[in-house]
Scaffold this motif. Sequence first.
Motif, PDB file in Angstrom:
ATOM      1  N   VAL A  16       0.907  -1.241   0.034  1.00 25.65           N
ATOM      2  CA  VAL A  16      -0.009   0.172   0.119  1.00 25.65           C
ATOM      3  C   VAL A  16       0.961   1.202  -0.046  1.00 25.65           C
ATOM      4  N   THR A  17       0.610   2.238  -0.894  1.00 30.09           N
ATOM      5  CA  THR A  17       1.307   3.570  -0.768  1.00 30.09           C
ATOM      6  C   THR A  17       0.188   4.508  -0.669  1.00 30.09           C
ATOM      7  N   GLY A  18       0.464   5.570  -1.122  1.00 30.31           N
ATOM      8  CA  GLY A  18      -0.494   6.893  -1.129  1.00 30.31           C
ATOM      9  C   GLY A  18       0.068   8.222  -1.190  1.00 30.31           C
ATOM     10  N   CYS A  19      -0.542   9.199  -0.706  1.00 29.97           N
ATOM     11  CA  CYS A  19      -0.080  10.503  -0.572  1.00 29.97           C
ATOM     12  C   CYS A  19      -0.330  11.075   0.541  1.00 29.97           C
ATOM     13  N   THR A  20       0.545  12.234   0.989  1.00 31.92           N
ATOM     14  CA  THR A  20       0.335  12.747   2.106  1.00 31.92           C
ATOM     15  C   THR A  20       0.640  14.337   1.790  1.00 31.92           C
ATOM     16  N   VAL A  21      -0.494  15.097   2.493  1.00 34.17           N
ATOM     17  CA  VAL A  21      -0.407  16.605   2.551  1.00 34.17           C
ATOM     18  C   VAL A  21      -0.221  17.000   3.864  1.00 34.17           C
ATOM     19  N   HIS A  22       1.104  17.752   3.927  1.00 33.39           N
ATOM     20  CA  HIS A  22       1.678  18.285   5.424  1.00 33.39           C
ATOM     21  C   HIS A  22       2.021  19.526   5.220  1.00 33.39           C
ATOM     22  N   PHE A  23       2.187  20.207   6.472  1.00 32.84           N
ATOM     23  CA  PHE A  23       2.500  21.487   6.671  1.00 32.84           C
ATOM     24  C   PHE A  23       4.129  21.516   6.211  1.00 32.84           C
ATOM     25  N   VAL A  24       4.702  22.435   6.047  1.00 34.24           N
ATOM     26  CA  VAL A  24       6.008  22.597   5.704  1.00 34.24           C
ATOM     27  C   VAL A  24       7.100  23.101   6.651  1.00 34.24           C
ATOM     28  N   ASN A  25       8.223  22.352   7.133  1.00 36.05           N
ATOM     29  CA  ASN A  25       9.233  22.913   7.896  1.00 36.05           C
ATOM     30  C   ASN A  25      10.338  22.855   7.577  1.00 36.05           C
ATOM     31  N   GLU A  26      11.451  23.189   7.941  1.00 35.34           N
ATOM     32  CA  GLU A  26      12.828  22.697   7.344  1.00 35.34           C
ATOM     33  C   GLU A  26      13.247  21.289   7.220  1.00 35.34           C
ATOM     34  N   VAL A  27      12.607  20.442   7.771  1.00 34.04           N
ATOM     35  CA  VAL A  27      13.231  19.110   7.407  1.00 34.04           C
ATOM     36  C   VAL A  27      12.273  18.595   5.954  1.00 34.04           C
ATOM     37  N   MET A  28      13.016  18.166   5.180  1.00 35.62           N
ATOM     38  CA  MET A  28      12.366  17.668   3.785  1.00 35.62           C
ATOM     39  C   MET A  28      11.386  16.707   4.392  1.00 35.62           C
ATOM     40  N   ASP A  29      10.070  16.815   3.637  1.00 35.12           N
ATOM     41  CA  ASP A  29       9.053  16.063   3.973  1.00 35.12           C
ATOM     42  C   ASP A  29       8.572  15.752   5.329  1.00 35.12           C
ATOM     43  N   GLY A  30       9.035  16.729   6.265  1.00 33.07           N
ATOM     44  CA  GLY A  30       8.918  16.289   7.664  1.00 33.07           C
ATOM     45  C   GLY A  30       7.986  17.111   8.533  1.00 33.07           C
ATOM     46  N   GLY A  31       7.017  18.006   7.909  1.00 31.58           N
ATOM     47  CA  GLY A  31       5.998  18.639   8.570  1.00 31.58           C
ATOM     48  C   GLY A  31       5.221  17.835   8.972  1.00 31.58           C
ATOM     49  N   VAL A  32       4.242  18.365  10.036  1.00 33.71           N
ATOM     50  CA  VAL A  32       2.857  17.857  10.505  1.00 33.71           C
ATOM     51  C   VAL A  32       2.213  17.562   9.462  1.00 33.71           C
ATOM     52  N   ILE A  33       1.413  16.183   9.489  1.00 29.50           N
ATOM     53  CA  ILE A  33       0.666  15.668   8.605  1.00 29.50           C
ATOM     54  C   ILE A  33      -0.568  16.370   8.628  1.00 29.50           C
ATOM     55  N   VAL A  34      -1.358  16.763   7.556  1.00 33.99           N
ATOM     56  CA  VAL A  34      -2.911  17.152   7.555  1.00 33.99           C
ATOM     57  C   VAL A  34      -3.708  16.012   7.123  1.00 33.99           C
ATOM     58  N   LEU A  35      -3.201  15.440   6.104  1.00 30.78           N
ATOM     59  CA  LEU A  35      -4.154  14.734   5.436  1.00 30.78           C
ATOM     60  C   LEU A  35      -3.430  13.445   4.738  1.00 30.78           C
ATOM     61  N   GLN A  36      -3.772  12.200   4.805  1.00 29.02           N
ATOM     62  CA  GLN A  36      -3.361  11.120   3.947  1.00 29.02           C
ATOM     63  C   GLN A  36      -4.559  10.458   2.984  1.00 29.02           C
ATOM     64  N   ARG A  37      -4.059  10.011   1.985  1.00 28.33           N
ATOM     65  CA  ARG A  37      -4.832   8.937   1.306  1.00 28.33           C
ATOM     66  C   ARG A  37      -4.098   7.792   0.583  1.00 28.33           C
ATOM     67  N   THR A  38      -4.889   6.530   0.645  1.00 27.44           N
ATOM     68  CA  THR A  38      -4.084   5.443   0.339  1.00 27.44           C
ATOM     69  C   THR A  38      -4.307   5.010  -1.261  1.00 27.44           C
ATOM     70  N   CYS A  39      -3.581   4.034  -1.624  1.00 27.62           N
ATOM     71  CA  CYS A  39      -3.397   3.490  -2.963  1.00 27.62           C
ATOM     72  C   CYS A  39      -2.919   2.164  -2.898  1.00 27.62           C
ATOM     73  N   GLU A  40      -3.624   1.044  -3.418  1.00 28.94           N
ATOM     74  CA  GLU A  40      -3.109  -0.060  -3.379  1.00 28.94           C
ATOM     75  C   GLU A  40      -1.971  -0.364  -4.319  1.00 28.94           C
ATOM     76  N   ILE A  41      -1.011  -1.051  -3.993  1.00 24.21           N
ATOM     77  CA  ILE A  41       0.004  -1.495  -5.095  1.00 24.21           C
ATOM     78  C   ILE A  41      -0.275  -2.813  -5.509  1.00 24.21           C
ATOM     79  N   LEU A  42      -0.679  -2.858  -7.096  1.00 20.33           N
ATOM     80  CA  LEU A  42      -0.772  -4.176  -7.630  1.00 20.33           C
ATOM     81  C   LEU A  42       0.152  -4.879  -7.997  1.00 20.33           C
ATOM     82  N   PRO A  43       0.196  -6.142  -8.111  1.00 21.74           N
ATOM     83  CA  PRO A  43       1.286  -7.115  -8.508  1.00 21.74           C
ATOM     84  C   PRO A  43       1.774  -6.543 -10.002  1.00 21.74           C
ATOM     85  N   GLU A  44       1.133  -6.112 -10.731  1.00 23.83           N
ATOM     86  CA  GLU A  44       1.518  -5.652 -12.162  1.00 23.83           C
ATOM     87  C   GLU A  44       2.154  -4.338 -12.241  1.00 23.83           C
ATOM     88  N   ASP A  45       2.067  -3.548 -11.246  1.00 22.93           N
ATOM     89  CA  ASP A  45       2.402  -2.242 -11.271  1.00 22.93           C
ATOM     90  C   ASP A  45       3.704  -2.062 -11.541  1.00 22.93           C
TER      91      ASP A  45
END
Length: 214
Positions: free
Chosen positions: A144-173
């Motif tokens: 499973v993977t997905g996406c994350t919307v987050h506030f931005v701080n000085e750490v790359m991809d390290g800010g507080v998470i506001v929202l996440q949505r998931t996406c199944e990884i298929l065998p043929e992907d």
Amino acid sequence: MSLTTSPDSTRNGTRIGILISGRGSNAMAILRAVQEGRLPGCEIAVVISNIAGAGGIEAARGAGVPAVALESKGRSRAEHEQAVTALLEKFRVDLVCLAGYMRLLSAEFTQRWGSRMLNIHPSLLPAFAGLHAQRQALEYGAQVTGCTVHFVNEVMDGGVIVLQRTCEILPEDTEDTLSARVLREEHQAYVEAIARVVSGEYEVVGRRYLKSEG
């Protein structure tokens, strides 16, 4: 516990500035949401690209949105960020949305905007931060993977998470097929996250984003 301050929507709604480096797919998804009334009280004030030939610039202009190419090549990070800040201030931006903006931002810039700056990343952070998130997920064997919307701080991809949505990884992907499905989730997630933040009905406790009660 600290209450997070929402963007200033006291003038005539919330003015959104979008920073891009490429085709601007998420920028256009946000614009469509504004046009369709799914982000009431919001308007796109300006789209800014750090690359002159970015497809998102022409797409924004074609939609009647002010769009500016402010090239970062040949400039120091400090010089470029000062120019970006001046442009955001000129267009009276309340909320900054990074949408495929491929630049690391300084602590000074991120602290200036604080809870008024969002980013979207194509993974379920903190997993697979940085570049090529879908390739990382496939190589790791994640199901499973997905996406994350987050506030931005000085750490790359390290800010507080506001929202996440998931996406199944298929065998043929492949990286391309998985990226395309995650992108569809991104378009929905970013709009929903902006609506949450603009509402001001939340607080941040430690690293947790919490919807305010009542």
